[in-house]
Enzyme design. Structure first.
Site, PDB file in Angstrom:
ATOM      1  N   ASP A  45      -9.225  -0.677  -3.595  1.00  0.00           N
ATOM      2  CA  ASP A  45     -10.446   0.127  -3.553  1.00  0.00           C
ATOM      3  C   ASP A  45     -10.771   0.783  -4.886  1.00  0.00           C
ATOM      4  O   ASP A  45     -11.519   1.754  -4.936  1.00  0.00           O
ATOM      5  CB  ASP A  45     -10.328   1.198  -2.463  1.00  0.00           C
ATOM      6  CG  ASP A  45      -9.198   2.185  -2.729  1.00  0.00           C
ATOM      7  OD1 ASP A  45      -8.439   1.996  -3.707  1.00  0.00           O
ATOM      8  OD2 ASP A  45      -9.068   3.156  -1.956  1.00  0.00           O
ATOM      9  N   ASN A  46     -10.191   0.275  -5.985  1.00  0.00           N
ATOM     10  CA  ASN A  46     -10.511   0.853  -7.285  1.00  0.00           C
ATOM     11  C   ASN A  46     -10.477  -0.257  -8.338  1.00  0.00           C
ATOM     12  O   ASN A  46      -9.794  -1.272  -8.186  1.00  0.00           O
ATOM     13  CB  ASN A  46      -9.545   1.984  -7.644  1.00  0.00           C
ATOM     14  CG  ASN A  46      -8.113   1.488  -7.794  1.00  0.00           C
ATOM     15  OD1 ASN A  46      -7.718   1.033  -8.865  1.00  0.00           O
ATOM     16  ND2 ASN A  46      -7.335   1.563  -6.710  1.00  0.00           N
ATOM     17  N   CYS A  81     -15.962   4.854  -2.526  1.00  0.00           N
ATOM     18  CA  CYS A  81     -16.424   4.923  -1.135  1.00  0.00           C
ATOM     19  C   CYS A  81     -16.346   6.351  -0.616  1.00  0.00           C
ATOM     20  O   CYS A  81     -17.133   6.748   0.243  1.00  0.00           O
ATOM     21  CB  CYS A  81     -15.593   3.991  -0.258  1.00  0.00           C
ATOM     22  SG  CYS A  81     -15.972   2.245  -0.483  1.00  0.00           S
ATOM     23  N   ASP A 122       0.864  -1.185   0.000  1.00  0.00           N
ATOM     24  CA  ASP A 122       0.000   0.000   0.000  1.00  0.00           C
ATOM     25  C   ASP A 122       0.897   1.230   0.000  1.00  0.00           C
ATOM     26  O   ASP A 122       1.845   1.306   0.797  1.00  0.00           O
ATOM     27  CB  ASP A 122      -0.902   0.004   1.238  1.00  0.00           C
ATOM     28  CG  ASP A 122      -2.099   0.934   1.099  1.00  0.00           C
ATOM     29  OD1 ASP A 122      -1.890   2.093   0.694  1.00  0.00           O
ATOM     30  OD2 ASP A 122      -3.233   0.515   1.395  1.00  0.00           O
ATOM     31  N   CYS A 158     -11.298  16.499  -9.003  1.00  0.00           N
ATOM     32  CA  CYS A 158     -12.655  16.193  -8.553  1.00  0.00           C
ATOM     33  C   CYS A 158     -12.529  15.716  -7.111  1.00  0.00           C
ATOM     34  O   CYS A 158     -11.508  15.969  -6.459  1.00  0.00           O
ATOM     35  CB  CYS A 158     -13.327  15.156  -9.448  1.00  0.00           C
ATOM     36  SG  CYS A 158     -12.549  13.528  -9.397  1.00  0.00           S
ATOM     37  N   SER A 187      -9.975  10.219   8.255  1.00  0.00           N
ATOM     38  CA  SER A 187     -11.212   9.663   7.707  1.00  0.00           C
ATOM     39  C   SER A 187     -11.152   8.149   7.586  1.00  0.00           C
ATOM     40  O   SER A 187     -12.184   7.486   7.435  1.00  0.00           O
ATOM     41  CB  SER A 187     -11.512  10.277   6.336  1.00  0.00           C
ATOM     42  OG  SER A 187     -10.510   9.931   5.396  1.00  0.00           O
ATOM     43  N   ASN A 188      -9.954   7.571   7.658  1.00  0.00           N
ATOM     44  CA  ASN A 188      -9.811   6.111   7.591  1.00  0.00           C
ATOM     45  C   ASN A 188     -10.253   5.423   8.877  1.00  0.00           C
ATOM     46  O   ASN A 188     -10.643   4.253   8.868  1.00  0.00           O
ATOM     47  CB  ASN A 188      -8.353   5.724   7.336  1.00  0.00           C
ATOM     48  CG  ASN A 188      -7.772   6.274   6.052  1.00  0.00           C
ATOM     49  OD1 ASN A 188      -6.581   6.530   5.976  1.00  0.00           O
ATOM     50  ND2 ASN A 188      -8.600   6.473   5.029  1.00  0.00           N
ATOM     51  N   LEU A 189     -10.171   6.141   9.994  1.00  0.00           N
ATOM     52  CA  LEU A 189     -10.328   5.502  11.293  1.00  0.00           C
ATOM     53  C   LEU A 189     -11.750   5.017  11.560  1.00  0.00           C
ATOM     54  O   LEU A 189     -11.975   4.232  12.485  1.00  0.00           O
ATOM     55  CB  LEU A 189      -9.889   6.463  12.412  1.00  0.00           C
ATOM     56  CG  LEU A 189      -8.449   6.972  12.296  1.00  0.00           C
ATOM     57  CD1 LEU A 189      -8.094   7.824  13.502  1.00  0.00           C
ATOM     58  CD2 LEU A 189      -7.458   5.828  12.148  1.00  0.00           C
ATOM     59  N   LYS A 243       0.689   3.459   5.558  1.00  0.00           N
ATOM     60  CA  LYS A 243      -0.150   2.385   6.082  1.00  0.00           C
ATOM     61  C   LYS A 243       0.616   1.065   6.203  1.00  0.00           C
ATOM     62  O   LYS A 243       0.440   0.319   7.173  1.00  0.00           O
ATOM     63  CB  LYS A 243      -1.375   2.189   5.187  1.00  0.00           C
ATOM     64  CG  LYS A 243      -2.392   3.310   5.283  1.00  0.00           C
ATOM     65  CD  LYS A 243      -3.610   3.009   4.426  1.00  0.00           C
ATOM     66  CE  LYS A 243      -4.656   4.111   4.552  1.00  0.00           C
ATOM     67  NZ  LYS A 243      -5.850   3.843   3.719  1.00  0.00           N
TER      68      LYS A 243
END
Length: 379
Positions: free
Chosen positions: A134-135, A192, A66, A336, A73-75, A90
């Site tokens: 995640d993609n 997400c 990773d 974006c 915001s990950n927590l 990470k």
């Protein structure tokens, strides 16, 4: 898998006693786990429970791949980390956490993005791959690399209140492309970041992933080969869909057309070379004497919260009709929320001859994470 026997020490016998009591595991199975190697692609919501359970189970070598850093915001869902890990890679934070859980296993922290340049080598170095990406571009590349390297892929994904899990690329079984031959157009499916995810859902699917990995390593039970398990957390319902290998599949079929990782990369929806810039690169260029034009393609309700100074705002749905407003002679960086709509906009710009355009990797969410924590976003 290394077949050399690794006898259990007295400490390992005590630690793994509940495994040793299982006929399906026993001493031989636990020794097999200890000499196994598993690669986890992604150390996020899915990777957190997956890694914790693999380390606790005594998988001898765990690779954590990773290139991202821990953000607050990950927590909400990435239970591997705490506030003390904010801003840390990470993979490195995961290695330290797993060492605390089980110092008897080896954790290889690979702070790098899974891409065409390293995919085949990374996958080939392990016995089983667990895809927690995640993609879609990475998801397809993991699948294709696993097929080419002959490694099973324990897959899971989540979105909002739903998830799915399967084992792809097992000998004779279906691969991800057998079910979904082509990746969706960039930005067509919300991420997400944009669509949200129930924090506990990756824990559920990540635990299922870990179960499938252990079954594959042990040769126990019936792994989710040729079966797609779907989960709806709102109704707490589980459904199994039978699948099968597609003889016409581009990567695992009878006459595959994707025979190298380079060929696969072009069919994975990965952006072409030079098509993206990082948040740090954009920040440096904006501070330079010749800054690029920032094109913000978010909707008005999003840009009303704030934009980067000097941005040209054209919602994505209007870009084709208003592309003439983008100077063809300028360097342009499209932004974006999460970096997906900007890739769609990039395709429109390049098709119109604006070849000096690039997309902000990870979007403004990545900008806030790595450059400006105070940047206003609606999410």
């Amino acid at each position: 898998m290394n077949v050399m026997s690794v006898p259990l020490s007295p400490g390992e016998v005590r630690r793994y006693a509940r495994h040793l009591a299982l006929p399906e595991v026993g001493r031989a199975g636990q020794e097999r786990l200890l000499r196994s190697r598993v690669l986890c692609v992604g150390a996020g919501g899915l990777g957190s429970p997956l890694l914790l359970y693999l380390a606790a189970a005594g998988v001898g070598t765990i690779g954590v791949m990773d290139d991202d850093v821990v953000d607050v915001s990950n927590l909400q869902r990435q239970v591997l980390f705490g506030e003390g890990d904010l801003g840390r890679p990470k993979a490195v934070a995961a290695r330290e956490r797993l060492r605390l859980l089980n110092p008897l296993v080896t954790v290889e922290a690979r702070v790098e993005r899974f891409g065409p340049e390293n995919a085949l080598g990374a996958v080939s170095a392990y016995d089983v791959v667990a895809d927690g990406s995640d993609n879609f571009a990475t998801r397809y590349l993991v699948n294709d690399a696993c097929v080419l390297a002959g490694r099973p892929n324990a897959h899971a994904s989540v979105y909002r209140f739903e998830g799915q899990a399967a084992v792809f690329a097992a000998r004779g079984g279906a691969c991800y492309r057998c079910l979904f031959p082509d990746p969706p157009e960039a930005g067509a499916v919300p991420s997400c970041v944009e669509g949200g995810v129930l924090g506990v859902l990756p824990g559920l699917l990540g635990a299922i992933q870990a179960t499938e990995v252990l079954k594959l390593l042990l040769g126990a039970g019936e792994p989710l080969v040729d079966r797609l398990l779907t989960v709806d957390a709102l109704t707490m319902s589980f459904r199994t869909i039978r699948t099968r290998r597609d003889p016409a599949c581009a990567v695992c079929g009878d006459t595959p057309t994707l025979r190298t990782v380079e060929e696969a990369a072009t069919a994975c929806g990965l952006p072409p070379a030079g098509a993206t810039v990082t948040a740090e690169e954009l920040d440096a260029r904006l501070r330079s004497g010749d800054p690029p034009l920032v094109l913000d393609v978010r909707d008005p309700w999003e840009t009303s919260h704030g934009i980067l100074p000097g941005s040209l705002v054209i919602p994505l749905r209007e870009l084709a009709a208003r592309v003439a407003e983008v100077p063809p002679e300028r360097d342009v960086v499209v932004v974006c929320e999460a970096g997906r709509r900007s890739l769609r906009a990039l395709a429109t710009l390049r098709a119109s001859g604006r070849t000096r355009a690039a997309s902000l990797e990870g979007g403004l969410a990545r900008h806030r994470e790595r450059v400006d924590p105070g940047f206003p976003l609606p999410y």
